[in-house]
Enzyme design. Structure first.
Site, short mmCIF file in Angstrom:
data_model
loop_
_atom_site.label_atom_id
_atom_site.label_comp_id
_atom_site.label_asym_id
_atom_site.label_seq_id
_atom_site.Cartn_x
_atom_site.Cartn_y
_atom_site.Cartn_z
N GLU A 1 0.69 -1.08 -0.04
CA GLU A 1 0.05 0.17 0.14
C GLU A 1 0.82 1.46 0.09
O GLU A 1 0.53 2.43 -0.41
CB GLU A 1 -0.72 -0.05 1.30
CG GLU A 1 -1.93 -1.22 1.14
CD GLU A 1 -2.84 -1.11 2.33
OE1 GLU A 1 -3.22 0.23 2.49
OE2 GLU A 1 -3.53 -1.86 2.89
N GLU B 1 -11.64 3.60 -2.11
CA GLU B 1 -12.26 2.27 -1.75
C GLU B 1 -11.27 1.69 -0.79
O GLU B 1 -11.68 0.99 0.16
CB GLU B 1 -12.43 1.53 -3.09
CG GLU B 1 -12.87 0.09 -3.01
CD GLU B 1 -12.95 -0.94 -4.21
OE1 GLU B 1 -13.22 -1.88 -4.13
OE2 GLU B 1 -12.48 -0.17 -5.20
N GLU C 1 -13.21 -0.37 2.44
CA GLU C 1 -12.82 -1.78 2.57
C GLU C 1 -12.53 -1.87 4.19
O GLU C 1 -12.75 -2.55 4.78
CB GLU C 1 -11.91 -2.03 1.56
CG GLU C 1 -12.47 -2.39 0.42
CD GLU C 1 -11.49 -3.15 -0.72
OE1 GLU C 1 -10.30 -3.30 0.10
OE2 GLU C 1 -11.62 -3.31 -1.71
N GLU C 2 -11.76 -0.67 4.58
CA GLU C 2 -11.20 -0.58 5.91
C GLU C 2 -11.59 0.75 6.48
O GLU C 2 -12.00 1.63 5.82
CB GLU C 2 -9.83 -0.73 5.88
CG GLU C 2 -9.21 -2.06 5.51
CD GLU C 2 -7.68 -2.14 5.21
OE1 GLU C 2 -7.14 -1.10 5.53
OE2 GLU C 2 -7.46 -3.16 4.72
N GLU D 1 -4.53 11.51 1.99
CA GLU D 1 -3.78 11.12 0.80
C GLU D 1 -4.65 10.67 -0.52
O GLU D 1 -4.04 10.76 -1.58
CB GLU D 1 -3.14 9.55 1.25
CG GLU D 1 -2.06 9.80 2.20
CD GLU D 1 -1.68 8.44 2.93
OE1 GLU D 1 -1.83 7.34 2.16
OE2 GLU D 1 -0.52 8.43 3.84
N HIS E 1 -62.65 68.61 21.94
CA HIS E 1 -64.15 69.44 21.83
C HIS E 1 -64.65 69.49 23.35
O HIS E 1 -65.77 69.75 23.57
CB HIS E 1 -65.02 68.50 21.02
CG HIS E 1 -65.46 67.26 21.55
ND1 HIS E 1 -64.81 65.99 21.36
CD2 HIS E 1 -66.63 67.14 22.54
CE1 HIS E 1 -65.78 64.87 22.14
NE2 HIS E 1 -66.65 65.60 22.69
N ASP F 1 -59.06 66.12 17.20
CA ASP F 1 -59.72 66.20 18.53
C ASP F 1 -58.98 65.45 19.61
O ASP F 1 -59.33 64.53 20.15
CB ASP F 1 -61.29 65.26 18.29
CG ASP F 1 -62.13 65.86 19.62
OD1 ASP F 1 -61.77 66.74 20.37
OD2 ASP F 1 -63.23 65.07 19.80
N SER G 1 -66.37 61.01 26.34
CA SER G 1 -65.49 61.56 25.48
C SER G 1 -64.03 61.85 26.30
O SER G 1 -64.21 62.45 27.39
CB SER G 1 -66.22 62.96 24.93
OG SER G 1 -67.15 62.46 23.98
#
EC number: 3.4.21.22
Length: 471
Positions: free
Chosen positions: A46, A54, A59-60, A69, A277, A325, A421
């Site tokens: 390897e 893969e 696989e691992e 890497e 108002h 108002d 009001s």
């Protein structure tokens, strides 16, 4: 004789090799019958070959360095590693309001669109939705950031949203012991708020010689509804006997003979707001705060002489006594605030408009309990729904200016009347009450198809604040 077995053995071997069914077949042909998956690292070291996803991570179980890497790029490796190590945290769609989710190791990050915040972008950081989450006032510090503030007498809580009393008797807060355990507020569920960039000055005056035609029906979404929670007190004609201390901002205006003729609302220790108002400059008027039963000594009354009557600057009784108002009354001595004498809150213009138009209001007074009937002895209170402008205009042939609004019931039977009001029309948000209207006029009282007409306080916020020096 010894040669016979040897000859026989050769014969048998020849017969076996010449048989039709052979046991061994060619290599290529055998591969079509039996196959197996070859490992990515078969027959080779390897360490001597380039990275293979893969081989390294499927696989691992691989380490981050082994994945690096393969990708030969830290950023791409991180994107792969976040999902590889603990799954995609964004699969559950945790981000709200159109936010983009970015996966992380045991975490995620929401990339919020403009105007939203929070871990999941669930918080609308503008004032448009739910008032920016503010309990009182909301303003935009930047185009996409809401900043909360509070009414006078309150301070902003650590959460930056809620308002807490900073004085013993802040405006709009009910503190009387008689009111403990009694619900008097409306549950505010306003979803959308209309906040302008400059939520300040008063609206412009309107021309009185222009008859306003009813606007066409609108197709926009109806305002959010507020579900009122009201008390079930003994019913009086059109309203209810209030509880003592339920309306501590209510003022009773009496003349020189001691007879009540109008209402008002406490703005601060020295100022009361009422309808223009109701009186004229020079009138001999006494403002009674803390009043409840007009035939008894409630031991909570505070009487102050009115020394100055200030109608709105453009108020003209001769041309139209109900346009603009509104008037301010200056008292000779400051009021002493307590649970029965408390000011009402004054909000900003947009805040007041939003609060008014999105729910029922509360009106109160000692006015007539029937059209041309006797006046109330105990302070009356009534919840009335806000009426949209189209319906309001259709209900009368009299001009309804933008400084006015309608409230009441189409079926009649409940309304403000003569003597009310100048009194308050209020709305609550949370536990705080704000002045949104002033009782002005109507066609008879509680008549089916007719509504009470009120002065829209939002238009006069700046004038009220500047005149009374309200912070």
């Amino acid at each position: 004789m010894a040669k016979i077995p040897l000859i026989l053995s050769f014969c048998l071997l020849e017969a076996f090799l010449g048989a039709e069914s052979t046991v061994f077949i060619e290599n290529k042909e055998a591969s079509t019958v039996l196959s197996r998956t070859r490992r990515g690292n078969s027959n080779r070291l390897e360490e001597l070959i380039p990275g293979n996803l893969e081989r390294e991570c499927i696989e691992e179980k691989c380490s981050f360095e082994e994945a690096r890497e393969v990708f030969e790029n830290t950023e791409k490796t991180m994107e792969f590693w976040k999902i590889y190590i603990d799954g995609d945290q964004c699969n559950s769609n945790p981000c709200k309001n159109g936010a983009v989710c970015k996966d992380g190791v045991s975490s995620y990050e929401c990339m919020c669109p403009p105007g939203y915040g929070g871990r999941n972008c669930e918080i609308d950081s503008t004032c448009a939705t739910k008032n920016g989450g503010c309990e009182h006032f909301c303003r935009h510090d930047t185009p996409q950031k809401a900043v909360c503030s509070c009414a006078s007498g309150y301070k902003l809580h650590e959460d930056g949203k809620s308002c807490k009393p900073a004085v013993p008797y802040p405006c709009g807060r009910i503190t009387a012991p008689e009111m403990r355990g009694k619900v008097t507020r409306t549950e505010n569920t306003i979803e959308r708020w209309n906040i302008t960039a400059h939520d300040e000055g008063d609206a412009h005056d309107e021309a009185l010689d222009i008859t306003e035609p009813p606007p066409p029906p609108t197709t926009s979404a109806a305002p959010a509804k507020i579900v009122p929670i009201t008390k079930n007190d003994t019913r009086v004609v059109g309203g209810y006997d209030s509880v003592k201390g339920q309306l501590p901002w209510q003022v009773h205006l009496v003349d020189s003979r001691g007879l009540g003729f109008c209402g008002g609302s406490i703005i601060n220790e020295k100022w009361v707001v009422t309808a223009a108002h109701c009186l004229e400059p020079g009138d001999n008027v006494t403002a009674v705060a803390g009043e409840y039963n007009t035939k008894e000594d409630d031991h909570t009354e505070q009487r102050r002489q009115v020394v100055k009557i200030l109608p709105y600057p453009t108020y003209n009784r001769t041309r139209n006594k109900h346009h603009n108002d509104i008037a301010l009354l200056e008292l000779d001595q400051p009021l002493t605030f307590n649970s029965y004498v408390t000011p009402i809150c004054i909000g900003s213009r947009d805040f007041t408009n939003n609060l008014l138009s999105n729910g029922p209001g509360t009106v109160s007074g000692w006015g007539s309990m029937l059209y041309r009937g006797r006046s109330a002895i105990v302070l009356q209170v009534l919840t009335v729904p806000f009426v949209d402008r189209v319906t309001c205009l259709k209900s009368t042939s009299t001009t309804i200016l933008h400084s006015m609004f309608c409230a009441g019931y189409t079926a009649g039977g409940k309304d403000t009347c003569g003597g009310d009001s100048g009194g308050p029309y209020t709305n609550s948000i949370g536990e705080t009450w704000f002045l949104t209207g002033v009782t002005s006029w109507g066609e008879e009282c509680a008549k089916p198809g007719k509504y009470g007409i009120y002065t829209k306080v939002a238009k006069y916020v700046k004038w009220i604040r500047e005149t009374t020096r309200l912070t």
